[in-house]
Scaffold this motif. Structure first.
Motif, mmCIF file in Angstrom:
data_model
loop_
_atom_site.group_PDB
_atom_site.id
_atom_site.type_symbol
_atom_site.label_atom_id
_atom_site.label_comp_id
_atom_site.label_asym_id
_atom_site.label_seq_id
_atom_site.Cartn_x
_atom_site.Cartn_y
_atom_site.Cartn_z
ATOM 1 N N LEU A 22 15.486 62.024 34.495
ATOM 2 C CA LEU A 22 15.680 60.852 34.922
ATOM 3 C C LEU A 22 15.404 59.832 33.753
ATOM 4 N N ASP A 23 16.403 58.905 33.479
ATOM 5 C CA ASP A 23 16.335 57.573 32.663
ATOM 6 C C ASP A 23 15.776 56.409 33.575
ATOM 7 N N ILE A 24 15.007 55.694 32.835
ATOM 8 C CA ILE A 24 14.599 54.313 33.419
ATOM 9 C C ILE A 24 15.548 53.338 32.774
ATOM 10 N N VAL A 25 16.583 52.905 33.797
ATOM 11 C CA VAL A 25 17.502 51.866 33.377
ATOM 12 C C VAL A 25 17.292 50.554 34.272
ATOM 13 N N PRO A 26 17.055 49.658 33.997
ATOM 14 C CA PRO A 26 16.959 48.289 34.935
ATOM 15 C C PRO A 26 18.275 48.332 35.651
ATOM 16 N N SER A 27 19.376 48.484 35.148
ATOM 17 C CA SER A 27 20.590 48.112 35.860
ATOM 18 C C SER A 27 21.129 49.409 36.525
ATOM 19 N N ALA A 28 20.254 50.484 36.836
ATOM 20 C CA ALA A 28 20.634 51.551 37.641
ATOM 21 C C ALA A 28 20.881 51.429 38.951
ATOM 22 N N ALA B 154 24.111 44.011 27.682
ATOM 23 C CA ALA B 154 23.419 45.092 28.438
ATOM 24 C C ALA B 154 24.358 46.470 28.663
ATOM 25 N N LYS B 155 23.934 47.614 28.313
ATOM 26 C CA LYS B 155 24.696 48.695 28.839
ATOM 27 C C LYS B 155 24.457 49.082 30.118
ATOM 28 N N THR B 156 25.464 49.286 30.927
ATOM 29 C CA THR B 156 25.719 49.377 32.472
ATOM 30 C C THR B 156 25.677 51.170 32.472
ATOM 31 N N PRO B 157 24.946 51.609 33.624
ATOM 32 C CA PRO B 157 24.885 52.914 33.703
ATOM 33 C C PRO B 157 26.678 53.805 33.935
ATOM 34 N N GLN B 158 26.549 54.824 33.447
ATOM 35 C CA GLN B 158 27.923 55.430 33.431
ATOM 36 C C GLN B 158 28.256 55.789 34.967
ATOM 37 N N VAL B 159 29.243 55.281 35.452
ATOM 38 C CA VAL B 159 30.000 55.486 36.693
ATOM 39 C C VAL B 159 30.971 56.587 36.891
ATOM 40 N N THR B 160 31.291 57.356 35.779
ATOM 41 C CA THR B 160 32.173 58.554 35.996
ATOM 42 C C THR B 160 31.424 59.716 36.693
ATOM 43 N N GLY B 161 30.150 59.731 36.632
ATOM 44 C CA GLY B 161 29.543 60.818 37.040
ATOM 45 C C GLY B 161 28.596 60.670 38.168
ATOM 46 N N ALA B 162 27.638 61.438 38.444
ATOM 47 C CA ALA B 162 26.816 60.799 39.449
ATOM 48 C C ALA B 162 25.646 59.966 38.840
ATOM 49 N N ALA B 163 25.466 59.096 39.616
ATOM 50 C CA ALA B 163 24.450 58.026 39.046
ATOM 51 C C ALA B 163 23.031 58.633 39.289
ATOM 52 N N GLN C 135 18.108 64.269 38.042
ATOM 53 C CA GLN C 135 19.186 63.836 36.858
ATOM 54 C C GLN C 135 19.842 62.512 37.145
ATOM 55 N N GLY C 136 19.844 61.931 36.142
ATOM 56 C CA GLY C 136 20.461 60.379 36.097
ATOM 57 C C GLY C 136 19.699 59.108 35.900
ATOM 58 N N ALA C 137 19.808 58.050 36.728
ATOM 59 C CA ALA C 137 19.177 56.796 36.444
ATOM 60 C C ALA C 137 18.491 56.253 37.419
ATOM 61 N N VAL C 138 17.279 55.823 37.326
ATOM 62 C CA VAL C 138 16.414 54.806 38.563
ATOM 63 C C VAL C 138 16.069 53.644 37.796
ATOM 64 N N ARG C 139 15.866 52.696 38.461
ATOM 65 C CA ARG C 139 15.643 51.494 38.070
ATOM 66 C C ARG C 139 14.118 51.116 37.367
ATOM 67 N N ASP C 140 13.299 52.090 37.888
ATOM 68 C CA ASP C 140 11.919 51.693 37.359
ATOM 69 C C ASP C 140 10.809 53.176 37.382
ATOM 70 N N VAL C 141 9.900 52.930 36.750
ATOM 71 C CA VAL C 141 8.599 53.942 36.485
ATOM 72 C C VAL C 141 8.280 54.248 37.925
ATOM 73 N N ALA C 142 8.031 53.497 38.786
ATOM 74 C CA ALA C 142 7.563 53.737 40.008
ATOM 75 C C ALA C 142 8.428 54.755 41.071
ATOM 76 N N THR C 143 9.784 54.528 40.665
ATOM 77 C CA THR C 143 10.681 55.259 41.378
ATOM 78 C C THR C 143 10.798 56.606 40.887
ATOM 79 N N GLN C 144 10.788 56.599 39.620
ATOM 80 C CA GLN C 144 11.013 57.920 38.797
ATOM 81 C C GLN C 144 9.609 58.862 39.157
ATOM 82 N N ARG C 145 8.555 58.223 39.382
ATOM 83 C CA ARG C 145 7.066 59.043 39.545
ATOM 84 C C ARG C 145 7.325 59.404 41.001
ATOM 85 N N ALA C 146 7.765 58.738 42.121
ATOM 86 C CA ALA C 146 7.813 59.059 43.388
ATOM 87 C C ALA C 146 8.661 60.258 43.501
ATOM 88 N N LEU C 147 9.718 60.244 43.000
ATOM 89 C CA LEU C 147 10.549 61.479 42.876
ATOM 90 C C LEU C 147 10.141 62.693 42.280
#
Length: 125
Positions: free
Chosen positions: A55-61, A2-11, A24-36
């Motif tokens: 926003l990217d949907i990344v379960p490990s965000a 599994a690829k982990t989110p990049q931690v060098t910049g803002a998550a 911009q960045g990553a969230v864990r699920d579509v529901a969070t993305q939609r709410a934002l």
């Protein structure tokens, strides 16, 4: 593997500028993305074309403890505000550290990210 989110910049980063909002960045699920995205559109009077949703949907965000609180913070935001959330901390740059809007933003930050994430308000330059 599994690829982990990049931690060098803002998550997770949110910027209020130019009569628009950038998510911009990553969230864990579509529901969070939609709410934002919906919170940003509501802040802009329903103008969804002024919301830049990168926003990217990344379960490990990194987790958002309360997406509704973060969406409310987006609606509260003003031109120039800038939020960055990193693995263990983050900040929200605001015009004033002590006005009513910033006091409310501080409470929403705590709800949005939970007590284990150190989020602070900083003054815009």
């Amino acid at each position: 593997m599994a690829k982990t989110p990049q931690v060098t910049g803002a998550a997770l980063e949110i910027r209020w500028h130019g009569n628009g909002i950038v998510l911009q960045g990553a969230v864990r699920d579509v529901a969070t993305q939609r709410a934002l995205a919906e919170g940003a559109a509501a802040r802009l009077g329903g103008e969804t074309d002024q919301v830049v949703d990168w926003l990217d949907i990344v379960p490990s965000a990194l987790p958002v403890a309360d997406a509704a609180a973060l969406a409310e913070l987006i609606r509260l935001g003003q031109e120039g505000w800038h939020l960055q959330r990193r693995p263990k901390d983050g900040w929200l740059a605001v015009q004033s550290l002590s006005d009513d809007r910033s006091t409310r933003a501080r409470a929403l930050l705590r709800s949005a990210f939970g007590p284990e994430v150190s989020m602070e308000l900083v003054a815009l330059p």
